[in-house]
Motif scaffolding. Structure first.
Motif, short mmCIF file in Angstrom:
data_model
loop_
_atom_site.label_atom_id
_atom_site.label_comp_id
_atom_site.label_asym_id
_atom_site.label_seq_id
_atom_site.Cartn_x
_atom_site.Cartn_y
_atom_site.Cartn_z
N GLY A 180 0.75 -0.98 -0.09
CA GLY A 180 -0.38 -0.19 -0.67
C GLY A 180 0.97 1.35 -0.01
O GLY A 180 1.90 1.08 0.84
N ILE A 181 0.25 2.40 -1.00
CA ILE A 181 1.77 3.07 -1.10
C ILE A 181 0.64 4.91 -0.32
O ILE A 181 -0.12 4.58 -0.07
CB ILE A 181 1.56 4.18 -2.52
CG1 ILE A 181 1.91 3.15 -3.31
CG2 ILE A 181 2.47 4.84 -2.50
CD1 ILE A 181 3.22 1.79 -3.40
N GLY A 182 1.72 5.42 0.46
CA GLY A 182 1.28 6.38 1.38
C GLY A 182 0.34 6.51 2.49
O GLY A 182 0.81 4.82 3.34
N ARG A 183 -0.60 6.75 2.22
CA ARG A 183 -1.50 6.54 3.55
C ARG A 183 -1.93 4.96 3.94
O ARG A 183 -3.08 4.49 4.68
CB ARG A 183 -2.53 7.75 3.71
CG ARG A 183 -3.56 7.90 2.47
CD ARG A 183 -3.72 8.83 2.73
NE ARG A 183 -4.68 8.78 1.51
CZ ARG A 183 -6.09 8.28 1.18
NH1 ARG A 183 -6.60 7.72 2.19
NH2 ARG A 183 -6.31 9.06 -0.03
N ASN A 184 -2.24 4.72 2.11
CA ASN A 184 -2.83 2.75 2.40
C ASN A 184 -1.68 2.10 2.63
O ASN A 184 -2.10 0.62 2.93
CB ASN A 184 -2.94 2.69 0.93
CG ASN A 184 -3.34 4.01 0.38
OD1 ASN A 184 -4.76 4.12 0.19
ND2 ASN A 184 -3.10 4.75 -1.05
N GLN A 185 -0.78 2.21 3.01
CA GLN A 185 0.26 1.20 3.75
C GLN A 185 -0.40 -0.05 5.24
O GLN A 185 -0.22 -0.59 4.58
CB GLN A 185 1.44 1.87 4.20
CG GLN A 185 2.47 0.71 4.39
CD GLN A 185 4.71 1.39 5.12
OE1 GLN A 185 4.37 2.17 5.58
NE2 GLN A 185 5.08 1.21 4.22
N THR A 186 -0.80 0.90 6.08
CA THR A 186 -0.93 0.10 7.15
C THR A 186 -2.56 -0.90 6.87
O THR A 186 -2.41 -2.11 7.26
CB THR A 186 -1.64 1.20 7.84
OG1 THR A 186 -0.68 1.72 8.81
CG2 THR A 186 -2.41 0.03 9.29
N ILE A 187 -3.55 -0.54 6.35
CA ILE A 187 -4.99 -0.97 5.40
C ILE A 187 -4.76 -2.25 4.52
O ILE A 187 -5.04 -3.28 4.77
CB ILE A 187 -6.30 -0.34 5.12
CG1 ILE A 187 -7.02 -0.79 5.28
CG2 ILE A 187 -5.17 0.96 3.94
CD1 ILE A 187 -7.87 -0.86 6.61
N VAL A 188 -3.24 -1.62 3.57
CA VAL A 188 -3.58 -2.67 2.39
C VAL A 188 -2.50 -4.05 3.03
O VAL A 188 -2.82 -5.03 3.20
CB VAL A 188 -1.86 -2.46 1.46
CG1 VAL A 188 -1.73 -3.32 0.42
CG2 VAL A 188 -3.52 -1.45 0.26
N MET A 189 -1.32 -3.12 4.35
CA MET A 189 -1.47 -4.38 5.02
C MET A 189 -1.77 -5.57 5.97
O MET A 189 -1.95 -6.73 6.00
CB MET A 189 -0.14 -4.55 6.18
CG MET A 189 1.09 -4.61 7.18
SD MET A 189 1.53 -3.79 8.23
CE MET A 189 2.84 -3.03 6.88
N GLN A 190 -3.11 -4.53 6.50
CA GLN A 190 -3.97 -5.45 7.28
C GLN A 190 -5.17 -6.81 6.51
O GLN A 190 -5.14 -7.76 7.02
CB GLN A 190 -4.95 -4.81 7.88
CG GLN A 190 -4.07 -3.87 9.17
CD GLN A 190 -5.06 -2.63 9.87
OE1 GLN A 190 -6.68 -2.15 9.49
NE2 GLN A 190 -4.79 -1.78 10.52
N TRP A 191 -5.57 -5.63 4.97
CA TRP A 191 -5.70 -6.83 4.45
C TRP A 191 -5.26 -7.86 4.41
O TRP A 191 -5.60 -8.95 3.82
CB TRP A 191 -5.88 -6.27 2.62
CG TRP A 191 -7.55 -4.63 2.78
CD1 TRP A 191 -8.07 -4.21 4.52
CD2 TRP A 191 -7.51 -3.61 2.53
NE1 TRP A 191 -9.05 -3.34 4.19
CE2 TRP A 191 -8.18 -2.79 2.66
CE3 TRP A 191 -7.01 -3.36 1.03
CZ2 TRP A 191 -8.53 -1.75 2.24
CZ3 TRP A 191 -7.30 -2.35 0.49
CH2 TRP A 191 -8.69 -1.25 0.86
N ALA A 192 -3.66 -7.34 2.90
CA ALA A 192 -2.93 -8.92 3.17
C ALA A 192 -2.96 -10.01 4.15
O ALA A 192 -2.78 -11.38 3.96
CB ALA A 192 -1.69 -8.41 2.55
N LEU A 193 -2.27 -9.14 5.51
CA LEU A 193 -2.10 -10.88 6.77
C LEU A 193 -3.56 -11.04 7.02
O LEU A 193 -3.66 -12.18 7.32
CB LEU A 193 -1.95 -9.99 7.36
CG LEU A 193 -0.85 -9.38 7.88
CD1 LEU A 193 -0.64 -8.31 8.86
CD2 LEU A 193 0.46 -10.32 8.11
#
Length: 278
Positions: free
Chosen positions: A205-218
């Motif tokens: 996830g790029i920029g402010r999306n980093q944390t939320i995309v990480m959570q989706w992936a996990l």
């Protein structure tokens, strides 16, 4: 026992500069030091871009060699992944460091619009990079900016240029490319597993999306997560990240909060099918 999850750290990238965040490592020495700190915080894979002295993108093989040597010296067993990305780099030079046989290298399998440019990946260049990776025993990380890029990767596999077990990364949140939408990750992942049932995968996830995309992936059992100053220079809107290590620490907390454990370098290599390295 909880499943391991690789933490990949993209330490520098080609875009952020010292003016954006003083912690961005530019020189070879800074990159080695920043990688060691990230390694000690839990990262088992480092994604490397190199820069010229004026902070512009570089393809200079001696710089890649120096960073790789330093990482292997100070971060035993850490997976080294070179970028063959194209922002600010001459196409002909993008694979010029692959003869150094890093463990992995990024491979973008199609062109895409970026905020202010076309990130061009001509079919001939894609084939040349894949051929060089195969010749040097380098595992490709397939960079997916669009659904069609998965099908290009499958054609490479059908042609024997990449294996049937690549590592796939979905890049989400780049303006004009894939938006960071959870439903799109499901579409991409379903297609990837149809085309490459044995593949490993991650999402960035790029920029402010980093944390939320990480959570989706996990939540979907990703083999790895990605963090680092290449993708995101902030902790909050108001505060810059102090280091790559700080971002890795936050990623490690997310991994553990989602019921996984942070992969060791040996576990990371086993997951990706890479030989051990002392």
């Amino acid at each position: 026992m909880p499943e391991p999850c690789i933490i990949a750290v993209a330490i520098t990238g080609s875009l952020p500069r010292k003016e954006d965040n003083p912690a961005v490592p530019i020189s070879v020495a800074e990159q080695i030091e920043s990688t060691q700190e990230a390694f000690e915080a839990g990262a088992s894979l480092v994604h490397i871009h190199v820069r010229n002295d004026d902070q512009s993108s570089s393809s200079e093989p001696t710089r890649f060699a120096a960073v790789q040597d330093g990482v292997r010296r100070h971060c035993p067993g850490m997976i080294v992944q070179f970028s063959t990305g194209g922002r600010g780099r001459d196409s002909a030079a993008r694979g010029s460091a692959l003869y150094m046989k890093p463990d992995m290298a990024s491979l973008s399998t199609g062109s895409v619009n970026f905020p202010s440019m076309v990130y061009e990946n001509h079919p001939a260049l894609i084939g040349d990079l894949a051929t060089a990776m195969k010749a040097n025993g380098v595992l490709p990380e397939i960079e997916i900016f669009d659904l069609s890029h998965l099908h290009t990767a499958k054609r490479l596999a059908d042609g024997g240029l990449i294996g049937e077990r690549p590592h796939i990364q979905f890049v989400m949140g780049v303006q004009n490319a894939l938006p960071a939408e959870e439903r799109l990750l499901d579409v991409l992942l379903r297609e990837a597993k149809l085309l490459f049932p044995q593949s490993t995968w991650t999402a960035a996830g790029i920029g402010r999306n980093q944390t939320i995309v990480m959570q989706w992936a996990l939540a979907r059992g990703a083999d790895a997560v990605r963090t680092g100053l290449e993708d995101n220079i902030r902790i909050t809107r108001e505060r810059l990240a102090r280091s790559n290590a700080e971002l890795v620490e936050l990623a490690a907390a997310s991994v553990e909060r989602l019921g996984r454990h942070v992969a060791t370098v040996n576990e990371a290599r086993q997951t990706l099918g890479l030989a051990s390295r002392n």
